[in-house]
Design an enzyme around this catalytic site. Structure first.
Site, PDB file in Angstrom:
ATOM      1  N   GLY A 116      11.139  -2.910   5.566  1.00 18.01           N
ATOM      2  CA  GLY A 116      10.404  -4.181   5.568  1.00 18.01           C
ATOM      3  C   GLY A 116       9.948  -4.511   4.148  1.00 18.01           C
ATOM      4  N   HIS A 117       9.315  -3.519   3.482  1.00 19.13           N
ATOM      5  CA  HIS A 117       8.941  -3.736   2.077  1.00 19.13           C
ATOM      6  C   HIS A 117      10.193  -3.953   1.234  1.00 19.13           C
ATOM      7  CE1 HIS A 117       5.571  -0.962   3.447  1.00 19.13           C
ATOM      8  NE2 HIS A 117       4.892  -1.988   2.982  1.00 19.13           N
ATOM      9  N   MET A 124       0.856  -1.192   0.000  1.00 22.67           N
ATOM     10  CA  MET A 124       0.000   0.000   0.000  1.00 22.67           C
ATOM     11  C   MET A 124       0.894   1.244   0.000  1.00 22.67           C
ATOM     12  SD  MET A 124      -3.393  -0.962   2.093  1.00 22.67           S
ATOM     13  CE  MET A 124      -2.773  -0.662   3.724  1.00 22.67           C
ATOM     14  N   GLY A 153       5.044 -10.105   4.013  1.00 20.46           N
ATOM     15  CA  GLY A 153       5.885 -10.038   5.206  1.00 20.46           C
ATOM     16  C   GLY A 153       5.284 -10.818   6.369  1.00 20.46           C
ATOM     17  N   LYS A 175       5.461  -9.909   9.299  1.00 19.65           N
ATOM     18  CA  LYS A 175       4.933  -8.947  10.293  1.00 19.65           C
ATOM     19  C   LYS A 175       3.406  -9.053  10.345  1.00 19.65           C
ATOM     20  CE  LYS A 175       4.212  -4.649  10.913  1.00 19.65           C
ATOM     21  NZ  LYS A 175       2.827  -4.265  10.886  1.00 19.65           N
ATOM     22  N   ASP A 176       2.784  -9.170   9.166  1.00 25.59           N
ATOM     23  CA  ASP A 176       1.331  -9.365   9.099  1.00 25.59           C
ATOM     24  C   ASP A 176       1.074 -10.872   9.028  1.00 25.59           C
ATOM     25  OD1 ASP A 176       0.549  -6.557   8.978  1.00 25.59           O
ATOM     26  OD2 ASP A 176       1.598  -6.572   7.073  1.00 25.59           O
ATOM     27  N   LEU A 187       6.647   2.998   1.656  1.00 28.20           N
ATOM     28  CA  LEU A 187       7.564   1.868   1.770  1.00 28.20           C
ATOM     29  C   LEU A 187       8.671   2.119   2.785  1.00 28.20           C
ATOM     30  CD1 LEU A 187       7.920   0.915  -2.018  1.00 28.20           C
ATOM     31  CD2 LEU A 187       6.208   0.159  -0.352  1.00 28.20           C
ATOM     32  N   VAL A 224      11.280  -7.253   9.571  1.00 27.36           N
ATOM     33  CA  VAL A 224      12.448  -6.357   9.642  1.00 27.36           C
ATOM     34  C   VAL A 224      12.177  -5.370  10.786  1.00 27.36           C
ATOM     35  CG1 VAL A 224      13.860  -4.678   8.405  1.00 27.36           C
ATOM     36  CG2 VAL A 224      12.872  -6.618   7.173  1.00 27.36           C
ATOM     37  N   SER A 242       6.817  -0.623  10.193  1.00 26.73           N
ATOM     38  CA  SER A 242       5.425  -0.534   9.757  1.00 26.73           C
ATOM     39  C   SER A 242       5.201   0.863   9.198  1.00 26.73           C
ATOM     40  CB  SER A 242       4.500  -0.749  10.963  1.00 26.73           C
ATOM     41  OG  SER A 242       3.209  -0.253  10.676  1.00 26.73           O
TER      42      SER A 242
HETATM   43  O1  PAF Z   1      -0.021  -5.723   3.597  1.00 29.25           O
HETATM   44  C1  PAF Z   1      -0.476  -4.805   2.876  1.00 29.25           C
HETATM   45  O2  PAF Z   1       0.169  -3.782   2.653  1.00 29.25           O
HETATM   46  C2  PAF Z   1      -1.862  -4.949   2.268  1.00 29.25           C
HETATM   47  O3  PAF Z   1      -2.729  -5.603   3.129  1.00 29.25           O
HETATM   48  C3  PAF Z   1      -1.837  -5.636   0.887  1.00 29.25           C
HETATM   49  C4  PAF Z   1      -1.367  -7.067   0.985  1.00 29.25           C
HETATM   50  C5  PAF Z   1      -0.949  -4.863  -0.070  1.00 29.25           C
HETATM   51  C6  PAF Z   1      -3.254  -5.665   0.294  1.00 29.25           C
HETATM   52  O4  PAF Z   1      -3.746  -4.380   0.120  1.00 29.25           O
END
Ligand code: PAF
Length: 287
Positions: A36-37, A30, A147, A149-150, A33, A176, A185
């Site tokens: 972690g991303h 989303m 990740g 993390k989620d 960034l 991370v 986050s």
């Molecule tokens: O983890 C996220 O950033 C969001 O839930 C995702 C997987 C991009 C879906 O919108």
């Protein structure tokens, strides 16, 4: 690196690469960034020939009183970061591209989404699974990166892919952390300096749990009590602390082998989550 905004453009680009037998990786995000991303993009660049990063603040996964409007949108800096990491293309659609008409078809993974974050955020996972199913259909990646993390999201997405026979592999990359342990986050941006200190209670609670397990504690109720104390000392508002089976997400009473420890805490108005995987058969790494 290109940035495209339409489904036609991303389909054309991916199709061209697939015709050359490229292995296509997708990193759904989303935006806003952080490292972690970054670790997901790095893994994708390492394992794939063509890496797509999607950036879309998905309205259907936010509840009416959640932070959809104020969620950080930083496309220019995100694009520069992705380019530096070696991504090939960013897919940044508008809400009208993704949801041109009223959405009548939803993907709903049952049971796994009814607990933990699913209980506190009704409808959240239905939005996540639906948008991920759309992204998988649009991009048709061979691999997609999420990740740890989620953790619940990762488990739900893996189950959706399995249940619906989607032809891709899901890779889950480790959490991370900042130097002091706070899990990265996009929502950390909301924290004031004092709240940033308080936010460390999630990590401290998990490390407390890890030490107690290393010392032989197996009783979930006692581990949860110890974590509760750490979080309350930092004035965190606990949403949940749970120790569950990592496959079914069923609550455990005792840790026998594998367990997933999850915490969700409100620091002021910011809801943060973090987790710890336990496997009594392998030596614990410091988190
Ligand atoms: O983890 C996220 O950033 C969001 O839930 C995702 C997987 C991009 C879906 O919108």
């Amino acid at each position: 690196m290109r940035i495209v905004h339409t489904i036609n453009e991303i389909r054309q680009s991916v199709l061209g690469k697939k015709q050359q037998n490229a292995r296509v990786g997708l990193v759904p995000t989303m935006g806003a960034l952080h490292a972690g991303h970054g670790s997901l993009v790095e893994a994708a660049v390492e394992e794939c020939d063509f890496v797509v990063v999607s950036i879309f603040v998905n309205p259907t996964q936010f509840g009416p009183s959640e932070d959809f409007e104020k969620y950080p949108r930083t496309l220019d800096t995100d694009a520069a970061y992705c380019e530096q990491l070696g991504a090939d293309i960013i897919f940044a659609p508008s809400a009208d591209q993704m949801y041109p008409a009223e959405q009548l078809t939803w993907v709903d993974t049952e049971k796994l989404t009814e607990v933990l974050c699913g209980q506190s955020r009704p409808g959240h996972f239905r939005g996540v699974t639906t948008v991920c199913a759309k992204l998988f259909n649009i991009v048709q990646p061979d691999l997609a990166y999420f990740g740890q993390k989620d953790a619940q999201q990762a488990i739900v997405i893996q189950r959706m892919v399995k249940d619906l026979n989607m032809p891709l592999e899901i890779h889950i990359c480790p959490i991370v952390r900042e130097d002091d342990g706070l899990a990265m986050s996009s929502r950390n941006k909301y924290l004031s300096a004092d709240q940033r200190k308080q936010a460390l209670c999630l990590y401290k609670a998990l490390t407390e749990c890890q030490s107690q397990v290393a010392a032989g504690q197996r009783q979930v109720a006692l581990l949860i009590d110890a974590m509760k104390q750490v979080i309350q000392q930092h004035q965190g508002q606990i949403d949940y602390i749970s120790i569950v089976d990592p496959q079914t997400l069923d609550s455990l009473e005792q840790i026998k082998q594998k367990a997933l420890v999850l915490v969700a805490v409100n620091i002021g108005k910011t809801r943060l989550i973090d987790n710890l995987s336990i496997d009594l058969n392998t030596p614990a790494n410091p988190i």
